[in-house]
Scaffold this motif. Structure first.
Motif, PDB file in Angstrom:
ATOM      1  N   TRP A 172     -15.302  -1.326  44.473  1.00 29.95           N
ATOM      2  CA  TRP A 172     -16.166  -0.667  43.492  1.00 29.95           C
ATOM      3  C   TRP A 172     -17.546  -0.499  44.124  1.00 29.95           C
TER       4      TRP A 172
ATOM      5  N   GLY B  75     -25.588  -5.302  38.113  1.00 26.83           N
ATOM      6  CA  GLY B  75     -24.338  -5.756  38.717  1.00 26.83           C
ATOM      7  C   GLY B  75     -24.163  -7.256  38.733  1.00 26.83           C
TER       8      GLY B  75
ATOM      9  N   LEU C 214     -30.269  -1.577  45.889  1.00 28.97           N
ATOM     10  CA  LEU C 214     -29.266  -1.328  44.859  1.00 28.97           C
ATOM     11  C   LEU C 214     -28.604   0.007  45.141  1.00 28.97           C
TER      12      LEU C 214
ATOM     13  N   ILE D 280     -26.897  -9.025  32.259  1.00 30.57           N
ATOM     14  CA  ILE D 280     -27.015  -7.948  31.272  1.00 30.57           C
ATOM     15  C   ILE D 280     -25.633  -7.374  30.944  1.00 30.57           C
TER      16      ILE D 280
ATOM     17  N   ALA E  23     -19.612 -11.410  50.487  1.00 29.03           N
ATOM     18  CA  ALA E  23     -19.737 -12.629  49.666  1.00 29.03           C
ATOM     19  C   ALA E  23     -20.941 -12.532  48.735  1.00 29.03           C
TER      20      ALA E  23
ATOM     21  N   ASN F  36     -33.139  -9.754  40.362  1.00 27.43           N
ATOM     22  CA  ASN F  36     -34.040 -10.345  39.366  1.00 27.43           C
ATOM     23  C   ASN F  36     -33.381 -11.475  38.584  1.00 27.43           C
TER      24      ASN F  36
HETATM   25  C1  FAD Z   1     -33.780  -6.209  44.050  1.00 31.87           C
HETATM   26  C2  FAD Z   1     -32.613  -6.097  43.101  1.00 31.87           C
HETATM   27  C3  FAD Z   1     -32.751  -6.504  41.764  1.00 31.87           C
HETATM   28  C4  FAD Z   1     -31.652  -6.432  40.904  1.00 31.87           C
HETATM   29  N1  FAD Z   1     -31.750  -6.975  39.661  1.00 31.87           N
HETATM   30  C5  FAD Z   1     -30.647  -7.047  38.884  1.00 31.87           C
HETATM   31  C6  FAD Z   1     -30.681  -7.741  37.657  1.00 31.87           C
HETATM   32  O1  FAD Z   1     -31.656  -8.363  37.296  1.00 31.87           O
HETATM   33  N2  FAD Z   1     -29.556  -7.706  36.876  1.00 31.87           N
HETATM   34  C7  FAD Z   1     -28.427  -7.048  37.270  1.00 31.87           C
HETATM   35  O2  FAD Z   1     -27.449  -7.026  36.527  1.00 31.87           O
HETATM   36  N3  FAD Z   1     -28.342  -6.447  38.477  1.00 31.87           N
HETATM   37  C8  FAD Z   1     -29.416  -6.452  39.296  1.00 31.87           C
HETATM   38  N4  FAD Z   1     -29.320  -5.890  40.522  1.00 31.87           N
HETATM   39  C9  FAD Z   1     -28.017  -5.403  40.988  1.00 31.87           C
HETATM   40  C10 FAD Z   1     -27.117  -6.573  41.423  1.00 31.87           C
HETATM   41  O3  FAD Z   1     -27.856  -7.491  42.173  1.00 31.87           O
HETATM   42  C11 FAD Z   1     -25.946  -6.051  42.261  1.00 31.87           C
HETATM   43  O4  FAD Z   1     -25.291  -5.027  41.568  1.00 31.87           O
HETATM   44  C12 FAD Z   1     -24.919  -7.145  42.542  1.00 31.87           C
HETATM   45  O5  FAD Z   1     -25.531  -8.283  43.081  1.00 31.87           O
HETATM   46  C13 FAD Z   1     -23.884  -6.591  43.494  1.00 31.87           C
HETATM   47  O6  FAD Z   1     -23.076  -7.649  43.928  1.00 31.87           O
HETATM   48  P1  FAD Z   1     -21.988  -7.357  45.017  1.00 31.87           P
HETATM   49  O7  FAD Z   1     -21.288  -8.604  45.293  1.00 31.87           O
HETATM   50  O8  FAD Z   1     -21.154  -6.195  44.578  1.00 31.87           O
HETATM   51  O9  FAD Z   1     -22.815  -6.846  46.285  1.00 31.87           O
HETATM   52  P2  FAD Z   1     -23.809  -7.672  47.228  1.00 31.87           P
HETATM   53  O10 FAD Z   1     -24.360  -8.851  46.568  1.00 31.87           O
HETATM   54  O11 FAD Z   1     -24.776  -6.696  47.795  1.00 31.87           O
HETATM   55  O12 FAD Z   1     -22.860  -8.221  48.365  1.00 31.87           O
HETATM   56  C14 FAD Z   1     -22.343  -7.407  49.359  1.00 31.87           C
HETATM   57  C15 FAD Z   1     -22.166  -8.285  50.587  1.00 31.87           C
HETATM   58  O13 FAD Z   1     -21.398  -7.562  51.540  1.00 31.87           O
HETATM   59  C16 FAD Z   1     -21.853  -7.957  52.804  1.00 31.87           C
HETATM   60  N5  FAD Z   1     -21.411  -6.963  53.785  1.00 31.87           N
HETATM   61  C17 FAD Z   1     -21.832  -5.687  53.929  1.00 31.87           C
HETATM   62  N6  FAD Z   1     -21.182  -5.096  54.941  1.00 31.87           N
HETATM   63  C18 FAD Z   1     -20.327  -6.020  55.441  1.00 31.87           C
HETATM   64  C19 FAD Z   1     -19.390  -5.997  56.507  1.00 31.87           C
HETATM   65  N7  FAD Z   1     -19.220  -4.921  57.276  1.00 31.87           N
HETATM   66  N8  FAD Z   1     -18.675  -7.123  56.746  1.00 31.87           N
HETATM   67  C20 FAD Z   1     -18.825  -8.235  55.986  1.00 31.87           C
HETATM   68  N9  FAD Z   1     -19.724  -8.294  54.980  1.00 31.87           N
HETATM   69  C21 FAD Z   1     -20.459  -7.201  54.706  1.00 31.87           C
HETATM   70  C22 FAD Z   1     -23.351  -8.055  52.654  1.00 31.87           C
HETATM   71  O14 FAD Z   1     -23.941  -8.858  53.665  1.00 31.87           O
HETATM   72  C23 FAD Z   1     -23.489  -8.631  51.264  1.00 31.87           C
HETATM   73  O15 FAD Z   1     -23.653 -10.032  51.274  1.00 31.87           O
HETATM   74  C24 FAD Z   1     -30.415  -5.909  41.389  1.00 31.87           C
HETATM   75  C25 FAD Z   1     -30.293  -5.484  42.706  1.00 31.87           C
HETATM   76  C26 FAD Z   1     -31.377  -5.593  43.563  1.00 31.87           C
HETATM   77  C27 FAD Z   1     -31.219  -5.176  44.997  1.00 31.87           C
END
Ligand code: FAD
Length: 435
Positions: free
Chosen positions: A368, A375, A348, A77, A38, A73
């Motif tokens: 992905w 992201g 990340l 973007i 989520a 952050n």
């Molecule tokens: C410190 C930091 C700063 C960043 N700054 C930027 C920014 O300013 N701009 C930008 O564009 N991008 C930024 N990024 C990248 C961006 O935050 C991520 O690419 C994006 O949030 C990814 O979203 P997601 O939903 O794919 O993954 P996530 O938000 O990581 O969500 C994955 C979820 O899966 C859950 N999960 C994992 N394993 C399991 C399991 N087995 N069962 C159930 N749930 C599970 C986790 O608990 C997590 O909540 C940053 C990343 C970080 C870490």
């Protein structure tokens, strides 16, 4: 009764509207699509499907926004860190073109969703600016702006005078402005997206860590400790956290990237007097360095910044000092290095060429990975795109450049040495690019 999930100590955890956690999964559930994770990807996919009246269940191992989505952050973007738009066309032809166009449209799409769903995330569509940290990089900024324009993204090159005026600092040489970008409170956004999913009829279960998923020939069967979801379609949206909560989950995909720690922090609110001299237009900024300098205001005029640091001793303290002195060097009007009131981090997902990867998991199964630090907009856009794929749209017309996943050889070693990549990036920051 599960005890509440602890969130990283970010400013976002303080300034976001609270969320009543959804109940963990128990028993056996049948649905159309199951989404694992989520964050922005999973929630955006679920929102698209719920709005299309598909039955959707999201399983989150911790809490909504607990992963990268709630700790980043907050910069929205519409480009990637490394891969330029024409590189996508060179690699994937028409699909690559659609993917580049999706990236270019991604920031605008996210702000549109925030407005349409009335999400309270302190969203400011004030533009994203990438200043050039060396004279030679200004050429790169001009080329980049021209390139992105060809892929539908409004992007302008600003010369040194305009750059100094925008930033309130003469330490950069020019840069690219993308007006569709901006910034958000990311944890508030994740919670707002979750609320939107639920209000459109989707179901979320928190503290429901997925231990395995398999396609039994007819349906996907997804197991947590206390329940099972059977579904026609599956979206794996765990990005850098794939394998962090359940080490055996999607092992090859998890090992195709290296999770790298990124540090974030916030200053105290700036005085109106100082604030009026820095970033008057409130854009989100990340420069052309590999050892990136980035910042933007939050709703209370704190500067939200961060970075990365080599070595494993006193990391938090040294990182805060480094980020404060970077701000001071850029904005002498701060008078002294700002105190960081909140310091936190998250993972990340990095891969060797910094191209995000899209994978087909089987019938109506998608994933992905490999955000490489960008992201917020892209994850949200790809969530929607994968939802369109499971919703029956012809994947030939979608922006999904599918590849097979390849685990990095010697993954544990790659994981240990990856942070030292920063040393290489810092070195490259001093060399002008050949253009
Ligand atoms: C410190 C930091 C700063 C960043 N700054 C930027 C920014 O300013 N701009 C930008 O564009 N991008 C930024 N990024 C990248 C961006 O935050 C991520 O690419 C994006 O949030 C990814 O979203 P997601 O939903 O794919 O993954 P996530 O938000 O990581 O969500 C994955 C979820 O899966 C859950 N999960 C994992 N394993 C399991 C399991 N087995 N069962 C159930 N749930 C599970 C986790 O608990 C997590 O909540 C940053 C990343 C970080 C870490």
């Amino acid at each position: 009764m599960n005890s509440p999930v602890t969130f990283p100590p970010s400013i976002w955890a303080v300034t976001s509207p609270p969320r009543v956690p959804a109940a963990p999964l128990t028993g056996d559930v049948v649905t159309d699509t199951v989404v694992i994770g989520a964050g922005f990807t999973g929630l955006s996919a679920a929102l698209h499907l719920a709005k299309a009246s598909r039955d959707v269940v999201v399983l989150e191992g911790q809490a909504v926004g607990w992963g990268a989505s709630g700790v980043n952050n907050g910069q929205v973007i519409p480009t990637l860190t490394a891969a330029e738009p024409d590189m996508w066309v060179a690699r994937y032809g028409d699909t690559g073109r659609r993917f580049a166009e999706l990236i270019g449209a991604s920031a605008g799409m996210l702000f549109d969703t925030i407005r349409a769903e009335n999400i309270q995330a302190d969203a400011e569509q004030t533009g994203w600016f990438q200043p050039a940290h060396s004279a030679g990089r200004t050429k790169l900024s001009q080329l980049r702006a021209d390139n992105w324009q060809r892929f539908g993204l409004e992007a302008h090159y600003l010369d040194r005078t305009a750059t100094t005026d925008l930033l309130g600092s003469d330490r950069w040489f020019g840069g690219m402005l993308a007006p569709s970008g901006g910034h958000v409170n990311p944890l508030a956004l994740a919670r707002g997206l979750a609320g939107a999913v639920e209000s459109h009829g989707g179901t979320i279960h928190e503290q429901s860590c997925v231990e395995s998923y398999v396609h039994d020939g007819i349906k996907w069967v997804v197991k947590t400790k206390h329940g099972t979801v059977t579904a026609r379609a599956l979206i794996l949206a765990t990005n850098a956290y794939t394998g962090e909560l359940a080490p055996r989950l999607a092992k090859r995909i998890a090992h195709s990237i290296v999770p790298v720690v990124s540090w974030q922090m916030s200053t105290e609110p700036l005085s109106d007097e100082v604030r009026s001299t820095i970033l008057k237009g409130r854009q989100a900024v990340s420069d052309t360095r590999g050892d990136l300098r980035f910042f933007h205001y939050d709703r209370d005029n704190r500067l939200i910044t961060g970075g990365a640091i080599l070595g494993e001793w006193n990391v938090q303290e040294r990182m805060a000092k480094k980020a404060a002195s970077n701000l001071m060097a850029s904005f002498p009007q701060l008078k002294s290095p700002p105190k960081m009131t909140h310091v936190w981090n998250g993972f990340l997902s990095m891969n060797w060429d910094r191209f995000p990867r899209v994978h087909s998991l089987g019938p109506n199964g998608w994933a992905w990975i490999g955000c490489n630090g960008r992201g917020v907009a892209l994850g949200s856009a790809l969530g929607r795109e994968m939802a369109r794929a499971v919703d029956g749209e012809d994947t030939a017309g979608l922006a999904l450049p599918v590849t097979k996943s390849h685990a990095l050889p010697f993954h544990p070693i790659a994981r240990r040495i990856a942070p030292y990549y920063l040393a290489w990036m810092k070195l490259k920051d001093h060399v002008e690019p050949k253009l």
